[in-house]
Scaffold this active site. Structure first.
Site, PDB file in Angstrom:
ATOM      1  N   SER A   1      36.072  25.245  39.761  1.00 45.87           N
ATOM      2  CA  SER A   1      34.748  25.783  39.454  1.00 45.87           C
ATOM      3  C   SER A   1      34.753  26.433  38.068  1.00 45.87           C
ATOM      4  O   SER A   1      35.127  25.798  37.096  1.00 45.87           O
ATOM      5  CB  SER A   1      34.327  26.759  40.555  1.00 45.87           C
TER       6      SER A   1
ATOM      7  N   ASP B   1      31.929  21.768  44.772  1.00 47.70           N
ATOM      8  CA  ASP B   1      32.821  22.814  44.272  1.00 47.70           C
ATOM      9  C   ASP B   1      34.171  22.799  44.984  1.00 47.70           C
ATOM     10  O   ASP B   1      34.241  22.853  46.217  1.00 47.70           O
ATOM     11  CB  ASP B   1      32.133  24.165  44.480  1.00 47.70           C
TER      12      ASP B   1
END
Length: 308
Positions: free
Chosen positions: A44, A160
């Site tokens: 991320s 993610d």
């Protein structure tokens, strides 16, 4: 005696939205102390910062870019909202931003080896991205479920990487790092989209409570997963900046300098430990250790020769 070159250093940077800006402070301290990084892995926001560094940006460059993009008017422009279709934000403008920053640069064209982590919702497995265009990989690793539409490619729906591996220590180890520095910016309890939506007065209380329960469940799973993974793959140095709880994936991006400073101050406390781990070691030419090193270097040379 002969000397063995210093061990290779790998840096694993965790996800956490705006909290990831603290990674820049850690990089600044490593730069100042002359500690080179050989491998980078990130999830991320950690993947975004790692990619910038791998592409040749200094910590000062990363800070300047962060100050520019986190201005409220720029953040709003990145949100291409539409009818919910896998996420509240389509993510096309975010991808355009990454393309603006990295162009069509591929992983192979970076200055340093890089890996970023995503999760495939179809196979329910972690996906480590090390090939293809960097911009596309960053769009995938930052696709916070519920907020961004998943990235669809090759039969996968990528979101993610923090869903399964928020601190990719194992990834940077598999890349070849001998000394691993992990920076855990922590998972804020207020990290989810449900918490953010629930804070708006126009959202009915019952819906807000339901979304918060889902966030709490997701948070518990991520914490348990990270704890188990760190037990299996312990880094040599673990840096954990203490960041404000109200800085998360949704808010806190306007606090760039504050977050960088916290990362910098925390990293300074670990410099002596890091330097002791990366000191070159001396061996007698015909010692068992020296022979092992020669064999390892020879195998590495052969491998690189065939790859090249």
């Amino acid at each position: 005696m002969i000397t063995h070159n210093r061990p290779s250093v790998g840096l694993a940077l965790s996800g956490g939205g705006a909290r990831g800006l603290a990674h820049i402070g850690v990089l600044r301290v490593l730069e100042r102390e002359g500690i080179s990084v050989d491998y980078l892995a990130g999830t991320s926001m950690g993947g975004v910062i790692a990619a910038g560094y791998a592409a040749g940006m200094s910590s000062d460059d990363l800070e300047r870019e962060s100050l520019a993009i986190t201005q409220k008017r720029h953040m709003v422009r990145l949100a291409d909202r539409g009818m919910p279709n896998g996420g509240l934000i389509r993510g096309e403008r975010v991808l355009a931003f990454f393309k603006k920053e990295f162009g069509d640069k591929t992983f192979a064209e970076l200055n340093l080896p890089l890996a970023v982590v995503a999760v495939d919702l179809n196979s329910h497995q972690e996906v480590v991205l090390r090939e293809g265009t960097v911009a596309f990989a960053l769009r995938a690793t930052t696709s916070l479920p519920g907020l961004f539409k998943p990235v669809e490619i090759n039969g996968m729906r990528l979101v993610d990487g923090g869903v399964l591996n928020n601190l990719p220590v194992d990834v940077v180890s598999q890349m070849g790092a001998e000394v691993i520095i992990a920076v855990d910016i922590g998972l804020s309890h207020e990290d989810g989209i449900g918490q953010w939506i629930g804070n708006h007065r126009w959202v009915p209380e019952g819906i807000a409570n339901t979304l918060e329960v889902l966030d709490d469940t997701f948070y518990a799973l991520r914490i348990a997963g990270q704890r188990n993974r760190l037990h299996q793959f312990a880094p040599d140095v673990l840096i954990c900046p203490e960041l404000p709880a109200n800085v998360n994936a949704i808010v806190g991006y306007g606090r760039v300098k504050e977050l960088i400073t916290i990362g910098e101050q925390t990293a300074e406390d670990h410099i002596a430990e890091i330097k002791s781990l990366i000191q070159p070691h001396w061996y007698w030419p015909f010692s068992h250790k020296a022979i092992e090193i020669k064999k390892k270097n020879k195998q590495l040379f052969i491998s690189r020769t065939f790859e090249g």
